[in-house]
Design a protein around this motif. Structure first.
Motif, PDB file in Angstrom:
ATOM      1  N   LEU A  61      85.487  30.407   9.914  1.00  0.00           N
ATOM      2  CA  LEU A  61      85.496  29.715   8.548  1.00  0.00           C
ATOM      3  C   LEU A  61      84.490  29.914   7.828  1.00  0.00           C
ATOM      4  N   ALA A  62      84.695  29.936   6.608  1.00  0.00           N
ATOM      5  CA  ALA A  62      83.671  30.451   5.698  1.00  0.00           C
ATOM      6  C   ALA A  62      83.283  29.492   4.610  1.00  0.00           C
ATOM      7  N   VAL A  63      81.988  29.283   4.138  1.00  0.00           N
ATOM      8  CA  VAL A  63      81.476  28.088   3.328  1.00  0.00           C
ATOM      9  C   VAL A  63      80.572  28.999   2.200  1.00  0.00           C
ATOM     10  N   SER A  64      80.926  28.912   0.967  1.00  0.00           N
ATOM     11  CA  SER A  64      80.050  29.484  -0.086  1.00  0.00           C
ATOM     12  C   SER A  64      79.522  28.066  -0.919  1.00  0.00           C
ATOM     13  N   ARG A  65      78.358  28.143  -1.403  1.00  0.00           N
ATOM     14  CA  ARG A  65      77.754  27.312  -2.375  1.00  0.00           C
ATOM     15  C   ARG A  65      77.710  25.851  -1.636  1.00  0.00           C
ATOM     16  N   TYR A  66      77.322  25.869  -0.267  1.00  0.00           N
ATOM     17  CA  TYR A  66      77.352  24.539   0.403  1.00  0.00           C
ATOM     18  C   TYR A  66      76.260  23.525  -0.293  1.00  0.00           C
ATOM     19  N   PRO A  67      76.764  22.410  -0.192  1.00  0.00           N
ATOM     20  CA  PRO A  67      76.034  21.261  -0.867  1.00  0.00           C
ATOM     21  C   PRO A  67      74.913  20.625   0.181  1.00  0.00           C
ATOM     22  N   PRO A  68      73.752  19.998  -0.231  1.00  0.00           N
ATOM     23  CA  PRO A  68      73.028  19.449   0.578  1.00  0.00           C
ATOM     24  C   PRO A  68      73.583  18.118   1.132  1.00  0.00           C
ATOM     25  N   GLY A  69      72.896  17.567   2.270  1.00  0.00           N
ATOM     26  CA  GLY A  69      73.497  16.174   2.776  1.00  0.00           C
ATOM     27  C   GLY A  69      74.395  16.285   3.856  1.00  0.00           C
ATOM     28  N   ARG A  70      75.169  15.367   3.890  1.00  0.00           N
ATOM     29  CA  ARG A  70      76.093  15.191   5.075  1.00  0.00           C
ATOM     30  C   ARG A  70      77.049  16.054   5.485  1.00  0.00           C
ATOM     31  N   PHE A  71      77.217  17.111   4.514  1.00  0.00           N
ATOM     32  CA  PHE A  71      78.086  18.384   4.846  1.00  0.00           C
ATOM     33  C   PHE A  71      77.487  18.881   5.875  1.00  0.00           C
ATOM     34  N   PHE A  72      76.262  18.912   6.309  1.00  0.00           N
ATOM     35  CA  PHE A  72      75.660  19.436   7.530  1.00  0.00           C
ATOM     36  C   PHE A  72      75.969  18.745   8.830  1.00  0.00           C
ATOM     37  N   ASP A  73      76.210  17.560   8.782  1.00  0.00           N
ATOM     38  CA  ASP A  73      76.666  16.787   9.942  1.00  0.00           C
ATOM     39  C   ASP A  73      77.933  17.366  10.426  1.00  0.00           C
ATOM     40  N   ILE A  74      78.853  17.566   9.378  1.00  0.00           N
ATOM     41  CA  ILE A  74      80.280  18.344   9.813  1.00  0.00           C
ATOM     42  C   ILE A  74      80.289  19.572  10.287  1.00  0.00           C
ATOM     43  N   LEU A  75      79.306  20.219   9.695  1.00  0.00           N
ATOM     44  CA  LEU A  75      79.137  21.625  10.230  1.00  0.00           C
ATOM     45  C   LEU A  75      78.649  21.821  11.508  1.00  0.00           C
ATOM     46  N   ALA A  76      77.254  20.997  11.688  1.00  0.00           N
ATOM     47  CA  ALA A  76      77.057  21.021  13.217  1.00  0.00           C
ATOM     48  C   ALA A  76      78.205  20.339  14.115  1.00  0.00           C
ATOM     49  N   GLU A  77      78.813  19.484  13.945  1.00  0.00           N
ATOM     50  CA  GLU A  77      79.697  18.958  14.884  1.00  0.00           C
ATOM     51  C   GLU A  77      80.728  20.060  15.153  1.00  0.00           C
ATOM     52  N   LEU A  78      81.354  20.726  13.929  1.00  0.00           N
ATOM     53  CA  LEU A  78      82.284  21.571  13.996  1.00  0.00           C
ATOM     54  C   LEU A  78      81.874  22.878  15.109  1.00  0.00           C
ATOM     55  N   VAL A  79      80.582  23.469  14.723  1.00  0.00           N
ATOM     56  CA  VAL A  79      80.062  24.735  15.546  1.00  0.00           C
ATOM     57  C   VAL A  79      80.006  24.146  16.937  1.00  0.00           C
ATOM     58  N   ASP A  80      79.501  23.144  17.351  1.00  0.00           N
ATOM     59  CA  ASP A  80      79.023  22.480  18.644  1.00  0.00           C
ATOM     60  C   ASP A  80      80.609  22.480  19.381  1.00  0.00           C
ATOM     61  N   ARG A  81      81.356  21.670  18.690  1.00  0.00           N
ATOM     62  CA  ARG A  81      82.765  21.559  19.491  1.00  0.00           C
ATOM     63  C   ARG A  81      83.330  22.845  19.807  1.00  0.00           C
ATOM     64  N   LEU A  82      83.332  23.877  18.908  1.00  0.00           N
ATOM     65  CA  LEU A  82      84.045  24.910  18.845  1.00  0.00           C
ATOM     66  C   LEU A  82      83.318  25.955  19.836  1.00  0.00           C
ATOM     67  N   GLY A  83      82.179  25.596  20.065  1.00  0.00           N
ATOM     68  CA  GLY A  83      81.357  26.566  20.786  1.00  0.00           C
ATOM     69  C   GLY A  83      81.071  28.054  20.013  1.00  0.00           C
ATOM     70  N   ALA A  84      80.707  27.706  18.978  1.00  0.00           N
ATOM     71  CA  ALA A  84      80.721  28.799  18.074  1.00  0.00           C
ATOM     72  C   ALA A  84      79.215  29.027  17.532  1.00  0.00           C
ATOM     73  N   SER A  85      79.075  29.964  16.715  1.00  0.00           N
ATOM     74  CA  SER A  85      77.653  30.080  15.908  1.00  0.00           C
ATOM     75  C   SER A  85      77.825  30.189  14.583  1.00  0.00           C
ATOM     76  N   VAL A  86      76.804  30.232  13.727  1.00  0.00           N
ATOM     77  CA  VAL A  86      76.847  30.326  12.435  1.00  0.00           C
ATOM     78  C   VAL A  86      76.044  31.604  11.871  1.00  0.00           C
ATOM     79  N   SER A  87      76.754  32.266  11.136  1.00  0.00           N
ATOM     80  CA  SER A  87      76.243  33.450  10.483  1.00  0.00           C
ATOM     81  C   SER A  87      75.974  33.488   9.171  1.00  0.00           C
ATOM     82  N   PRO A  88      74.517  32.831   8.901  1.00  0.00           N
ATOM     83  CA  PRO A  88      74.332  32.800   7.062  1.00  0.00           C
ATOM     84  C   PRO A  88      74.293  34.075   6.780  1.00  0.00           C
ATOM     85  N   THR A  89      74.300  34.267   5.378  1.00  0.00           N
ATOM     86  CA  THR A  89      74.097  35.752   4.875  1.00  0.00           C
ATOM     87  C   THR A  89      72.633  36.065   4.660  1.00  0.00           C
TER      88      THR A  89
END
Length: 129
Positions: A61-89
């Motif tokens: 899953l790729a996200v460009s130009r992400y906004p501040p705020g509650r988007f990060f709640d969604i990202l954190a839940e998604l990463v945690d539940r998938l057992g994934a990692s986040v690779s920022p540029t």
């Protein structure tokens, strides 16, 4: 400069397919536009009204130009539940647990950082706060 993040699940140094049913479950309540098969661009709106497009395929899953705020709640839940990692540029790989480091490619293991899977912690790390 556009900042992007990539959500991947690694096993033995290689990306593995994501659980697409889980991706749909987590993103579903926020989707305002998506293809029928949930592949390609999915437009979501976070609880604070910010919208962001998430590019979805079977391994990333790729996200460009992400906004501040509650988007990060969604990202954190998604990463945690998938057992994934986040690779920022522009930052090291973000791990949800230290045990996940062993699954990353060797070059990513050295600089990877474990971050609490909360929206606030993810936003602080990814925004450089």
């Amino acid at each position: 400069m556009s900042r992007s993040v990539f959500v991947l699940r690694y096993r033995e140094g290689e990306p593995e397919p994501l659980d697409m049913a889980l991706v749909r479950e987590v993103l579903g309540p926020y989707v305002i536009a998506a293809d029928e098969d949930f592949q390609g661009g999915v437009l979501i709106r976070a609880a604070d009204g910010h919208e962001v497009e998430v590019d979805v395929n079977e391994v990333c899953l790729a996200v460009s130009r992400y906004p501040p705020g509650r988007f990060f709640d969604i990202l954190a839940e998604l990463v945690d539940r998938l057992g994934a990692s986040v690779s920022p540029t522009d930052r090291p790989v973000v791990l949800r647990r230290e045990e996940d480091r062993a699954h990353l490619p060797a070059e990513a293991q050295r600089g990877a950082v474990t971050v609490a899977m909360t929206g606030r912690a993810m936003e602080n790390f990814l925004s450089g706060s």
